[in-house]
Design an enzyme around this catalytic site. Sequence first.
Site, PDB file in Angstrom:
ATOM      1  N   MET A  29      44.912  38.850  48.445  1.00 49.52           N
ATOM      2  CA  MET A  29      44.127  38.137  47.442  1.00 49.52           C
ATOM      3  C   MET A  29      44.005  36.676  47.875  1.00 49.52           C
ATOM      4  O   MET A  29      44.899  36.144  48.531  1.00 49.52           O
ATOM      5  CB  MET A  29      44.795  38.239  46.067  1.00 49.52           C
ATOM      6  CG  MET A  29      44.715  39.647  45.496  1.00 49.52           C
ATOM      7  SD  MET A  29      45.301  39.753  43.812  1.00 49.52           S
ATOM      8  CE  MET A  29      44.013  38.862  42.941  1.00 49.52           C
ATOM      9  N   GLU A  31      35.698  45.166  46.769  1.00 44.57           N
ATOM     10  CA  GLU A  31      36.865  45.707  46.072  1.00 44.57           C
ATOM     11  C   GLU A  31      37.027  47.200  46.355  1.00 44.57           C
ATOM     12  O   GLU A  31      37.289  48.007  45.463  1.00 44.57           O
ATOM     13  CB  GLU A  31      36.763  45.434  44.569  1.00 44.57           C
ATOM     14  CG  GLU A  31      36.673  43.975  44.188  1.00 44.57           C
ATOM     15  CD  GLU A  31      37.918  43.143  44.497  1.00 44.57           C
ATOM     16  OE1 GLU A  31      38.952  43.711  44.938  1.00 44.57           O
ATOM     17  OE2 GLU A  31      37.862  41.919  44.309  1.00 44.57           O
ATOM     18  N   CYS A  52      58.156  34.309  52.760  1.00 49.18           N
ATOM     19  CA  CYS A  52      58.243  33.963  51.335  1.00 49.18           C
ATOM     20  C   CYS A  52      58.085  35.201  50.457  1.00 49.18           C
ATOM     21  O   CYS A  52      58.608  35.232  49.348  1.00 49.18           O
ATOM     22  CB  CYS A  52      57.190  32.914  50.987  1.00 49.18           C
ATOM     23  SG  CYS A  52      57.524  31.303  51.758  1.00 49.18           S
TER      24      CYS A  52
END
Length: 193
Positions: free
Chosen positions: A25, A96, A187
Amino acid sequence: MVFVEDIFKRRNELGGSIEVVCGSMFSGKTEELIRRLNRAKIARLKVEIFSPKADTRYDENALVSHNATSIPSTPVENASSILLLASDVHVIGIDEAQFFDEELPDVCNILANKGIRVIVAGLDMDFKGRPFGPMPAIMAMAESVTKLHAVCVRCGNPALYSYRLLPDENQVMLGEKESYEPRCRSCYTNLEV
């Protein structure tokens, strides 16, 4: 002198193709899809654009990127609807793609075999870092795959994961910056960061 009709005929003689734009994203997938489709329009190619009817985050009848770039699109219930609606077209954009059913790879193949350039954009991984929906199959059969990266909001490195901020275990959860943030591998795996 070369005429536009000659270019179209030559393109169909060469056959269609499948291009994939994937990533996490906020990596610019829809923006890149829109850029490619606009270039096809400049080349006077007939373009049709499709998106899943279930995704109405921005606009029901347009693809809209996170930076507000947009292009009109047709929302469809399922992948087979694309075959019914795509006639006399040179380029098809599908956004999408991860939200479509498992028929999408076959639909893309059928269209490409008819001489149509098919450009597919979507998340390659879900929030758990697993392959998402029909994307892996489409990527496997595509002539080209472009993987885009967002910027990790924690450290600034290239991000390939969509980290979900809300405690929802459903694979599909529509959301934006309030629900997801891009993270790099380090992360993402060190969740206490």
